[in-house]
Write an enzyme that holds these catalytic residues in place. Sequence first.
Site, short mmCIF file in Angstrom:
data_model
loop_
_atom_site.label_atom_id
_atom_site.label_comp_id
_atom_site.label_asym_id
_atom_site.label_seq_id
_atom_site.Cartn_x
_atom_site.Cartn_y
_atom_site.Cartn_z
N ARG A 291 -14.33 -6.92 2.15
CA ARG A 291 -12.89 -6.76 1.93
C ARG A 291 -12.15 -8.01 2.39
O ARG A 291 -11.22 -8.48 1.71
CB ARG A 291 -12.36 -5.54 2.68
N ASP B 32 -16.79 8.91 -1.70
CA ASP B 32 -15.56 8.74 -0.94
C ASP B 32 -15.18 10.11 -0.38
O ASP B 32 -15.78 11.13 -0.74
CB ASP B 32 -14.45 8.19 -1.85
N HIS C 67 -7.22 1.33 -6.69
CA HIS C 67 -7.55 0.59 -5.46
C HIS C 67 -8.33 -0.67 -5.86
O HIS C 67 -9.52 -0.81 -5.56
CB HIS C 67 -8.37 1.47 -4.53
N GLN D 247 -10.30 -3.00 -3.20
CA GLN D 247 -11.55 -2.41 -2.72
C GLN D 247 -12.66 -2.61 -3.74
O GLN D 247 -13.79 -2.98 -3.40
CB GLN D 247 -11.35 -0.93 -2.45
N CYS E 6 -16.30 3.43 0.63
CA CYS E 6 -15.18 2.54 0.94
C CYS E 6 -14.65 2.73 2.35
O CYS E 6 -13.89 1.87 2.83
CB CYS E 6 -14.07 2.72 -0.08
N ARG F 284 0.89 -1.18 0.00
CA ARG F 284 0.00 0.00 0.00
C ARG F 284 0.92 1.22 0.00
O ARG F 284 1.61 1.48 0.99
CB ARG F 284 -0.90 -0.02 1.23
#
Length: 319
Positions: A307, A239, A144, A147, A279, A117
């Site tokens: 997830r 988001d 991402h 996700q 998310c 990440r």
Amino acid sequence: MINPVVVQHMRSKLEGKHFLKLADFTKAELMDLIRYTIQLKNMQKMGEPHPLLKGKTLAMIFEKSSTRTRVSFETGMYQLGGQALFLNKNDLQIGNGETIADTAKVLSRYVDGIMIRTYEHAIVEELAVNASIPIINGLTDDFHPCQVLADLVTIYEKKESFDDLKLAFVGDGNNMAQSLLMGCAIMGIDCTIASPDNSQVKQEIFSQVLEKAAVSGAKVEQTNDPVEAVANADIIYTDVWASMGWNGDLEERKKGFMKYQVNDALVTGAKDDYVFLHCLPAHREEEVASSIIDGDHSVVFDQAENRLHAQKAILASLL
């Protein structure tokens, strides 16, 4: 017990492959991962052991902090019978001058996979070029994908199909928006992104999205009008307005995004049975009103749970 035919099918297709961005996968491959995710989820709910990665080790490199990414990957490896090593930037020699290439080659001798990440997507790509083990993108400034796989699983669970669906993303055209557009384009979901002019998705990535949409038949578009985007939407997604690592005048940014808040007035244009996705983490009363994220249409915690299961499907398929 897990169906050995399904396990072999997934491994024969994806074993040893990297998971860097959704554009690298076909609709059939993503659909396999979605079904595999649901299968592993059901096994976990029923208490059926599935140590598919017994003896395997995952290195987890974090240059950006995270709750969901760390806990889902670490727990996922444990449930699959393996183990995960948490490595922040201070634990590695990358910050002291060691090259990404050397780090990839060394870790390839120690572990069975790397999840990273980080900031620049080029770092993930360079790791993949130099590693002899699978590399998983846990988030970069551009993408991402883990996700969005979980998001697609959630949509499939709630809507039971991807046919004749429209998703509206309202807010910053960030890494989430870019991966979400790509996921929708591949799976054939119509998708409209509503963002201010200076916060739309990158043109290079949008062009790639259009290529995928031409194959699947999905309609993808960008607009400045959130009302237009949400009209007849089956799924509404948002988001945070300022992603991790963003530097600037936050109050000024909030003013520029206020018309992009997902609130009770905006969602009146969506279908009666729309679902709301985020998310997380969320900033209530900024990008989304509390009445929406805590309301009956919100499935954000089902989405967050997925997830874990999507990560396990990725791990079990690649490693």
